[in-house]
Design a protein around this motif. Structure first.
Motif, short mmCIF file in Angstrom:
data_model
loop_
_atom_site.label_atom_id
_atom_site.label_comp_id
_atom_site.label_asym_id
_atom_site.label_seq_id
_atom_site.Cartn_x
_atom_site.Cartn_y
_atom_site.Cartn_z
N VAL A 1 -29.48 -33.25 -25.02
CA VAL A 1 -30.64 -32.76 -25.17
C VAL A 1 -30.47 -31.04 -25.08
N ILE A 2 -29.67 -30.66 -24.04
CA ILE A 2 -29.64 -29.28 -23.65
C ILE A 2 -28.63 -28.32 -24.76
N PHE A 3 -27.37 -29.21 -24.78
CA PHE A 3 -26.40 -28.41 -25.41
C PHE A 3 -26.29 -28.83 -26.88
N GLY A 4 -26.83 -30.18 -27.26
CA GLY A 4 -26.55 -30.86 -28.36
C GLY A 4 -25.41 -31.83 -28.45
N GLN A 5 -25.41 -32.94 -29.69
CA GLN A 5 -24.62 -34.03 -29.57
C GLN A 5 -23.22 -33.48 -29.76
N LYS A 6 -22.96 -32.42 -30.71
CA LYS A 6 -21.61 -31.93 -30.84
C LYS A 6 -20.72 -31.51 -29.60
N THR A 7 -21.46 -30.68 -28.78
CA THR A 7 -20.92 -30.57 -27.25
C THR A 7 -20.80 -31.78 -26.57
N LEU A 8 -21.63 -32.89 -26.49
CA LEU A 8 -21.49 -33.92 -25.78
C LEU A 8 -20.29 -34.67 -26.30
N SER A 9 -20.28 -34.89 -27.68
CA SER A 9 -19.10 -35.47 -28.06
C SER A 9 -17.55 -34.79 -27.88
N HIS A 10 -17.70 -33.36 -27.73
CA HIS A 10 -16.36 -32.48 -27.46
C HIS A 10 -16.03 -32.88 -26.23
N VAL A 11 -17.21 -32.81 -25.28
CA VAL A 11 -16.96 -32.92 -23.47
C VAL A 11 -16.64 -34.57 -23.41
N MET A 12 -16.83 -35.36 -24.09
CA MET A 12 -16.38 -36.81 -23.87
C MET A 12 -14.93 -36.83 -24.31
N ASN A 13 -14.63 -36.40 -25.32
CA ASN A 13 -13.23 -36.30 -26.18
C ASN A 13 -12.33 -35.74 -24.88
N LEU A 14 -12.85 -34.54 -24.58
CA LEU A 14 -11.87 -34.02 -23.14
C LEU A 14 -11.66 -34.89 -21.92
N CYS A 15 -12.98 -35.52 -21.58
CA CYS A 15 -12.79 -36.30 -20.55
C CYS A 15 -11.83 -37.54 -20.65
N ARG A 16 -11.82 -37.91 -21.96
CA ARG A 16 -10.95 -39.10 -22.44
C ARG A 16 -9.59 -38.48 -22.53
#
Length: 188
Positions: free
Chosen positions: A73-88
């Motif tokens: 909601v705050i940063f957008g789905q692209k940011t969430l997807s990028h952060v998820m990839n980094l965490c994986r």
């Protein structure tokens, strides 16, 4: 390869969507995800609110759907997807190479490949349109680059210089010589 990674893998700041005025910071380091927030409100119940911080390991973040929703909601789905990839552990090592090394690698590509690579990310767009890369491309494609040509390319940009046809270049060089001669006469 992990030695190429800086301590901070990703960082962004943002404001929550309207009507909310709260400010957020998201930091992804090598080992954890940190979300910080500052409540900004004129309402009396939030006047005493202190800034907050939430830290989670990468493994915990991947499983935290509530935090995913908040970041989306705050940063957008692209940011969430990028952060998820980094965490994986899915890092883009090519983008993390030093710029001179990337420029050296790009000098071996065809122009079509450079054009396609420029569309991959903001980082590659900047590098693929840089004067350093296009200066090398011009030097590689021309028999010789005169100081006069170099000066014109520095003024208009090496990419623009490369794509300008020969007749236009000759005309621009002639105009440049004439201006220089006029300035020399004026100074004498």
């Amino acid at each position: 390869m992990a030695a190429l990674l800086p301590e901070i893998l990703y960082e962004c700041n943002g404001q929550a969507p309207s009507p909310n005025k709260d400010f957020y910071q998201l930091i992804v380091s090598r080992s954890e995800v940190t979300l910080r927030w500052w409540k900004i409100s004129l309402r009396s119940e939030f006047r005493e609110a202190r800034p907050g911080e939430l830290k989670e390991s990468h493994e915990d973040f991947v499983d935290d759907s509530t935090l995913h929703a908040q970041i989306g909601v705050i940063f957008g789905q692209k940011t969430l997807s990028h952060v998820m990839n980094l965490c994986r552990g899915q890092y883009d090592f090519l983008e993390r190479l030093p710029e001179p090394l990337i420029l050296y690698i790009l000098t071996f590509l065809d122009l079509e490949d450079v054009a396609q690579l420029s569309q991959v990310s903001h980082t590659f767009q900047k590098i693929c349109n840089s004067n350093k890369l296009w200066e090398h491309i011009v030097e590689r494609s021309c028999d010789r680059v005169t100081p006069e040509m170099r000066s014109l390319a520095d003024d208009v940009g090496w990419k623009q210089f490369f794509f300008t046809n020969k007749l236009q270049l000759q005309l621009q060089l002639r105009r440049r010589r004439k201006r220089q001669e006029e300035q020399d006469v004026f100074l004498d």
